[in-house]
Scaffold this motif. Sequence first.
Motif, PDB file in Angstrom:
ATOM      1  N   ASN A   1       0.838  -1.197   0.000  1.00 42.50           N
ATOM      2  CA  ASN A   1       0.000   0.000   0.000  1.00 42.50           C
ATOM      3  C   ASN A   1       0.876   1.252   0.000  1.00 42.50           C
ATOM      4  N   VAL A   2       0.868   1.986  -1.107  1.00 43.71           N
ATOM      5  CA  VAL A   2       1.596   3.256  -1.173  1.00 43.71           C
ATOM      6  C   VAL A   2       0.744   4.305  -0.462  1.00 43.71           C
ATOM      7  N   LYS A   3       1.099   4.617   0.771  1.00 43.96           N
ATOM      8  CA  LYS A   3       0.256   5.468   1.615  1.00 43.96           C
ATOM      9  C   LYS A   3       0.474   6.951   1.355  1.00 43.96           C
ATOM     10  N   MET A   4       1.670   7.314   0.904  1.00 39.32           N
ATOM     11  CA  MET A   4       1.927   8.737   0.690  1.00 39.32           C
ATOM     12  C   MET A   4       3.036   8.912  -0.336  1.00 39.32           C
ATOM     13  N   THR A   5       2.898   9.924  -1.177  1.00 40.75           N
ATOM     14  CA  THR A   5       3.978  10.308  -2.072  1.00 40.75           C
ATOM     15  C   THR A   5       4.209  11.800  -1.920  1.00 40.75           C
ATOM     16  N   GLN A   6       5.458  12.210  -2.131  1.00 41.36           N
ATOM     17  CA  GLN A   6       5.814  13.626  -2.091  1.00 41.36           C
ATOM     18  C   GLN A   6       6.837  13.858  -3.183  1.00 41.36           C
ATOM     19  N   SER A   7       6.736  14.966  -3.885  1.00 39.15           N
ATOM     20  CA  SER A   7       7.667  15.170  -4.986  1.00 39.15           C
ATOM     21  C   SER A   7       7.803  16.635  -5.341  1.00 39.15           C
ATOM     22  N   LYS A   8       8.995  16.990  -5.795  1.00 42.81           N
ATOM     23  CA  LYS A   8       9.258  18.284  -6.397  1.00 42.81           C
ATOM     24  C   LYS A   8      10.683  18.279  -6.952  1.00 42.81           C
ATOM     25  N   ASP A   9      10.852  18.939  -8.090  1.00 44.62           N
ATOM     26  CA  ASP A   9      12.183  19.113  -8.684  1.00 44.62           C
ATOM     27  C   ASP A   9      12.913  17.788  -8.852  1.00 44.62           C
ATOM     28  N   ASN A  10      12.189  16.790  -9.353  1.00 41.47           N
ATOM     29  CA  ASN A  10      12.756  15.478  -9.659  1.00 41.47           C
ATOM     30  C   ASN A  10      13.250  14.732  -8.428  1.00 41.47           C
ATOM     31  N   GLU A  11      12.834  15.161  -7.256  1.00 44.77           N
ATOM     32  CA  GLU A  11      13.142  14.441  -6.019  1.00 44.77           C
ATOM     33  C   GLU A  11      11.824  14.103  -5.338  1.00 44.77           C
ATOM     34  N   GLY A  12      11.793  12.981  -4.627  1.00 42.49           N
ATOM     35  CA  GLY A  12      10.535  12.615  -4.003  1.00 42.49           C
ATOM     36  C   GLY A  12      10.687  11.616  -2.880  1.00 42.49           C
ATOM     37  N   LEU A  13       9.548  11.212  -2.348  1.00 44.43           N
ATOM     38  CA  LEU A  13       9.487  10.296  -1.216  1.00 44.43           C
ATOM     39  C   LEU A  13       8.264   9.409  -1.368  1.00 44.43           C
ATOM     40  N   LEU A  14       8.416   8.153  -0.983  1.00 38.48           N
ATOM     41  CA  LEU A  14       7.298   7.225  -0.899  1.00 38.48           C
ATOM     42  C   LEU A  14       7.233   6.670   0.514  1.00 38.48           C
ATOM     43  N   SER A  15       6.041   6.595   1.077  1.00 38.43           N
ATOM     44  CA  SER A  15       5.808   5.895   2.342  1.00 38.43           C
ATOM     45  C   SER A  15       4.900   4.718   2.030  1.00 38.43           C
ATOM     46  N   ILE A  16       5.405   3.515   2.271  1.00 37.41           N
ATOM     47  CA  ILE A  16       4.757   2.304   1.780  1.00 37.41           C
ATOM     48  C   ILE A  16       4.552   1.328   2.933  1.00 37.41           C
ATOM     49  N   GLN A  17       3.418   0.658   2.942  1.00 35.91           N
ATOM     50  CA  GLN A  17       3.144  -0.355   3.958  1.00 35.91           C
ATOM     51  C   GLN A  17       3.111  -1.726   3.301  1.00 35.91           C
ATOM     52  N   LYS A  18       3.874  -2.649   3.870  1.00 31.92           N
ATOM     53  CA  LYS A  18       3.930  -4.007   3.332  1.00 31.92           C
ATOM     54  C   LYS A  18       2.621  -4.743   3.604  1.00 31.92           C
ATOM     55  N   SER A  19       2.216  -5.565   2.650  1.00 32.84           N
ATOM     56  CA  SER A  19       0.987  -6.340   2.784  1.00 32.84           C
ATOM     57  C   SER A  19       1.301  -7.757   3.269  1.00 32.84           C
ATOM     58  N   TRP A  20       0.254  -8.553   3.413  1.00 31.57           N
ATOM     59  CA  TRP A  20       0.400  -9.960   3.807  1.00 31.57           C
ATOM     60  C   TRP A  20       0.468 -10.877   2.584  1.00 31.57           C
ATOM     61  N   TRP A  21       0.376 -10.316   1.398  1.00 31.60           N
ATOM     62  CA  TRP A  21       0.243 -11.121   0.180  1.00 31.60           C
ATOM     63  C   TRP A  21       1.473 -11.983  -0.080  1.00 31.60           C
ATOM     64  N   ARG A  22       1.231 -13.235  -0.490  1.00 30.07           N
ATOM     65  CA  ARG A  22       2.276 -14.146  -0.972  1.00 30.07           C
ATOM     66  C   ARG A  22       1.813 -14.746  -2.297  1.00 30.07           C
ATOM     67  N   PRO A  23       2.719 -14.876  -3.266  1.00 30.95           N
ATOM     68  CA  PRO A  23       2.334 -15.453  -4.560  1.00 30.95           C
ATOM     69  C   PRO A  23       1.914 -16.917  -4.414  1.00 30.95           C
ATOM     70  N   ALA A  24       1.000 -17.346  -5.264  1.00 31.57           N
ATOM     71  CA  ALA A  24       0.545 -18.744  -5.245  1.00 31.57           C
ATOM     72  C   ALA A  24       1.557 -19.667  -5.917  1.00 31.57           C
ATOM     73  N   GLU A  25       2.228 -19.140  -6.945  1.00 33.70           N
ATOM     74  CA  GLU A  25       3.196 -19.953  -7.681  1.00 33.70           C
ATOM     75  C   GLU A  25       4.534 -19.966  -6.951  1.00 33.70           C
ATOM     76  N   THR A  26       5.247 -21.092  -7.004  1.00 35.58           N
ATOM     77  CA  THR A  26       6.524 -21.232  -6.300  1.00 35.58           C
ATOM     78  C   THR A  26       7.687 -21.342  -7.268  1.00 35.58           C
TER      79      THR A  26
END
Length: 777
Positions: A744-769
């Motif tokens: 979940n990308v909870k927040m983005t911030q950006s200006k002048d080609n610089e930025g920040l992402l605040s991201i929360q990890k999920s519980w998801w796991r792929p079905a294929e191994t």
Amino acid sequence: MAMGKYSRVDGKKSSTYGLTITIVLLLSLCLVGAWMFMSSSSAPANSVGYSSSDTAKDVEPVTKNDLSKEEGDRDPKNFSDEKKEESEAVTENNHVNTDSENSAEGNQVDESSGEKSEAVEEKKESDDSNGDGDGEKEKNVKEVESESDEAKQKEKTQLEESTEENKSEDGNGNEEKSEEKSEESASEIEEITEKSNKDVFPAGDQAEITKESSTGDGAWSTQLVESQNEKKAQQSSISKDQSSYGWKTCNVTAGPDYIPCLDNWQAIKKLHTTMHYEHRERHCPEETPHCLVSLPDGYKRSIKWPKSREKIWYNNVPHTKLAEIKGHQNWVKMSGEHLTFPGGGTQFKNGALHYIDFIQQSHPAIAWGNRTRVILDVGCGVASFGGYLFERDVLALSFAPKDEHEAQVQFALERGIPAMLNVMGTKRLPFPSSVFDLIHCARCRVPWHIEGGKLLLELNRALRPGGFFVWSATPVYRKNEEDSGIWKAMSKLTKAMCWKLVTIKKDKLNEVGAAIYQKPTSNKCYNKRPQNDPPLCKDSDDQNAAWNVPLEACMHKVTEDSSKRGAVWPNMWPERVETAPEWLDSQEGVYGKPAPEDFTADQEKWKTIVSKSYLNDMGIDWSNVRNVMDMRAVYGGFAAALKDLKLWVMNVVPVDAPDTLPIIYERGLFGIYHDWCESFNTYLRTYDLLHADHLFSTLRKRCNLVSVMAEIDRILRPQGTFIIRDDMETLGEVEKMVKSMKWNVKMTQSKDNEGLLSIQKSWWRPAETETIKSAIA
């Protein structure tokens, strides 16, 4: 003949009839005049178009009565068609407190479906609008909640507009106090956004624009329709990203405990010997895995500190061997769905705090939390010693190998105690020289005295001149043949190393003893030794080189020049955390200024960012944050800014970055060298927050970023936070990857080609191994 009532025989109309005609004409003229007046004073709602940059305050309100009937009679279907043709039109809602107005209001919601509009209204008496009267705030709610592509592509412009509108709304706040909860929530988000723009980068850096990426359904049906369409489009995009990145779950022998560089069985099987614990050292696979490691069955979010020091969920670390063989020493015990930690250890069965105080009483100059701030605990077990040193304001970095003491380091990290996987083997520890105030070994099972004291000499390299080595082991207090022989050999070795035996004390409660040694602060003793054994290292030997460097049985001279690092003990804690070391005076800083100026600027920058943005505006629940890692630490400013919180930070200095790790230790913090193109020496799901400041843009030059993200997924706990600051191109690539993992990308911030992402990890796991051949035992 019969005549009409108003007829005359001569065929002329009577005067009464003429009067009637005159009145009719006058009435007709009045109606025509009224119609012309109405036409000139009111235009259809869709006759004037506005660009997306126009605001409600720029539009003059119209007369209420003029449009009520017209809007009430408009066909919703026709209105929808008009909207499709002119998507930028501004709909003017003018309400009259009449039955016809109520009918118009009833149609307005339906007419609004699929449309973005600005409601421009004249102020009315209180409570006559039923929550529909504040067009500007409805617009703001929709903007915050919308997930449309247009919002993502033009977030900068739109959010700047939102900030201007927020200021305008502030001026009318006292007049509009009756608001719906959704409008209040939107106002709070707007205030956070505006404040974050100012504070996330301090003045002189970047004033960023903030947007929230996580959304809900809008209050209007128009937003519901658009949001549903956008979600379908995004889901389609995510599905494509998932297939393009090809995420799969790792199929490996270690299962949920897979550590790529420690579980490379192909390399381990090819080793010619394991005498020096080569099989416990790092052997990274040629191709870094990019699969995602599975979760243990029944895994739950970790228990919060400080309760976690006493108990953890069994399903999170489902290993019972230590409880079976060490339960009588109060290491760890099983208790229903929990593993409990009474606070004991092999040398302190009656609790770590008593043992900690025993050491202090044995030699008061140790001064926990004042002179002694950063220590290394060798062979830590479940790290109860380090866990209770927090009570004395001491940071203990504990380490042990991944060996038959099943998951001891994983227990420590799950408890919220600093720990890492490592072994005293054939290579130097991943630390600079002369950085630890004290090194501790409580029956750590390391044969210090063999092979010329090679392993103890490695501790000598890492120990600060004037620092202490506390050895609590059976040779100190037992007199059997084996222990007596080891004590004799250790006494000879430590004397040859010029270590001073400060004291030997016995803890009567725990029936153990401890010997405390001190490293010299000058080279006088070295120069007076009758034999050069252990030998002094060559002048060309760099004692700070520590990444994959083989051990040598030699000693480095201590620094006596007061202008160089290691000659002077750091300031007492906590003063040292904000004091630039004096030995930086003659150096140039990482950012080009004189090092002391660099240090101060970096410190102030992170203080501002953390206090005014990270702690308040990022939406992070800091009560759930205990284990933190700064993946590119530089001066340790990020960790220093968090020092008053109940957490700890592992500061990582990449091996290809300027070597600033000694500065971090000088501040009373700790850290490690690491190459992020390889896996980190920790168990899975062991950190609550990872912070990467301009790391990925350098890694992409030589690493596979997909593998780096897979490693971050391995280290970070589900629902943990990942904060990344970098250039926009790099952030765009990272954002695609995390979305493909359903983070979940909870927040983005950006200006002048610089930025920040605040991201929360999920519980998801792929079905294929995916089977990792190197990790199959």
